[in-house]
Design a protein around this motif. Structure first.
Motif, short mmCIF file in Angstrom:
data_model
loop_
_atom_site.label_atom_id
_atom_site.label_comp_id
_atom_site.label_asym_id
_atom_site.label_seq_id
_atom_site.Cartn_x
_atom_site.Cartn_y
_atom_site.Cartn_z
N UNK A 11 0.85 -1.16 0.00
CA UNK A 11 0.00 0.00 0.00
C UNK A 11 0.90 1.23 0.00
N UNK A 12 0.54 2.18 -0.83
CA UNK A 12 1.35 3.37 -0.99
C UNK A 12 0.77 4.50 -0.15
N UNK A 13 1.57 5.08 0.74
CA UNK A 13 1.12 6.22 1.52
C UNK A 13 1.60 7.48 0.82
N UNK A 14 0.64 8.35 0.48
CA UNK A 14 0.92 9.54 -0.29
C UNK A 14 0.64 10.80 0.52
N UNK A 15 1.13 11.92 0.02
CA UNK A 15 0.76 13.22 0.57
C UNK A 15 -0.70 13.49 0.19
N UNK A 16 -1.32 14.45 0.87
CA UNK A 16 -2.75 14.69 0.68
C UNK A 16 -3.09 15.09 -0.77
N UNK A 17 -2.32 15.99 -1.37
CA UNK A 17 -2.61 16.43 -2.73
C UNK A 17 -2.41 15.30 -3.75
N UNK A 18 -1.34 14.54 -3.56
CA UNK A 18 -1.07 13.40 -4.45
C UNK A 18 -2.15 12.33 -4.31
N UNK A 19 -2.63 12.14 -3.07
CA UNK A 19 -3.69 11.17 -2.82
C UNK A 19 -4.95 11.56 -3.59
N UNK A 20 -5.32 12.83 -3.55
CA UNK A 20 -6.51 13.29 -4.27
C UNK A 20 -6.35 13.13 -5.78
N UNK A 77 -5.13 11.94 14.25
CA UNK A 77 -5.05 12.00 12.80
C UNK A 77 -6.11 11.08 12.20
N UNK A 78 -6.31 11.20 10.92
CA UNK A 78 -7.28 10.38 10.20
C UNK A 78 -6.54 9.65 9.07
N UNK A 79 -6.74 8.35 8.99
CA UNK A 79 -6.15 7.54 7.94
C UNK A 79 -7.22 7.23 6.92
N UNK A 116 -4.03 2.85 -2.23
CA UNK A 116 -3.36 4.09 -1.82
C UNK A 116 -3.91 4.52 -0.47
N UNK A 117 -3.14 5.31 0.24
CA UNK A 117 -3.59 5.81 1.54
C UNK A 117 -2.92 7.14 1.83
N UNK A 118 -3.50 7.86 2.79
CA UNK A 118 -2.93 9.12 3.25
C UNK A 118 -3.31 9.32 4.71
N UNK A 119 -2.53 10.14 5.39
CA UNK A 119 -2.80 10.49 6.77
C UNK A 119 -3.05 12.00 6.81
#
Length: 107
Positions: free
Chosen positions: A1-10, A54-56, A69-72
């Motif tokens: 699973x790829x953890x991305x920054x918020x903008x990249x996640x969107x 925080x929210x995952x 994909x995921x983000x925090x």
């Protein structure tokens, strides 16, 4: 699973929706996250509380290209992220199928 920054996640979430518009599903999950990567031991309950909640958010698709994909999201950035997230959902949720109502006849 790829953890991305918020903008990249969107951005990646937008491509997931576009790729699965005709066939496939996109599943989103949200949960509270305290930053730990290991489970809490059952015997030791004296662990300190986290300083910041925080929210995952996780997303995965089950179409032709399976991706996860995921983000925090930190507590300070929730409002900014939520506005961008809601507008993304509104633009990409137009292809949903309506459920047909089944009329019951009286016996």
């Amino acid at each position: 699973m790829t953890r991305l920054e918020n903008e990249k996640f969107l951005e990646q979430l937008k491509t997931l929706f576009q790729n699965n518009r005709v066939k496939g599903t996109v599943v989103l999950t949200m949960k509270r996250y305290d930053g730990r990567t290991k489970p809490i031991p059952q015997k030791d309950t004296s662990l300190p509380l986290p300083k910041e909640h925080m929210c995952l958010i996780r997303a995965y698709c089950s179409g032709a290209k399976k991706r996860k994909i995921s983000t925090v999201i930190h507590q300070k950035e929730v409002n900014k992220f939520q506005i961008a997230y809601c507008s993304l959902l509104k633009t990409n949720m137009d292809g949903l199928k309506k459920k047909k109502k089944v009329k019951k006849t009286k016996a």
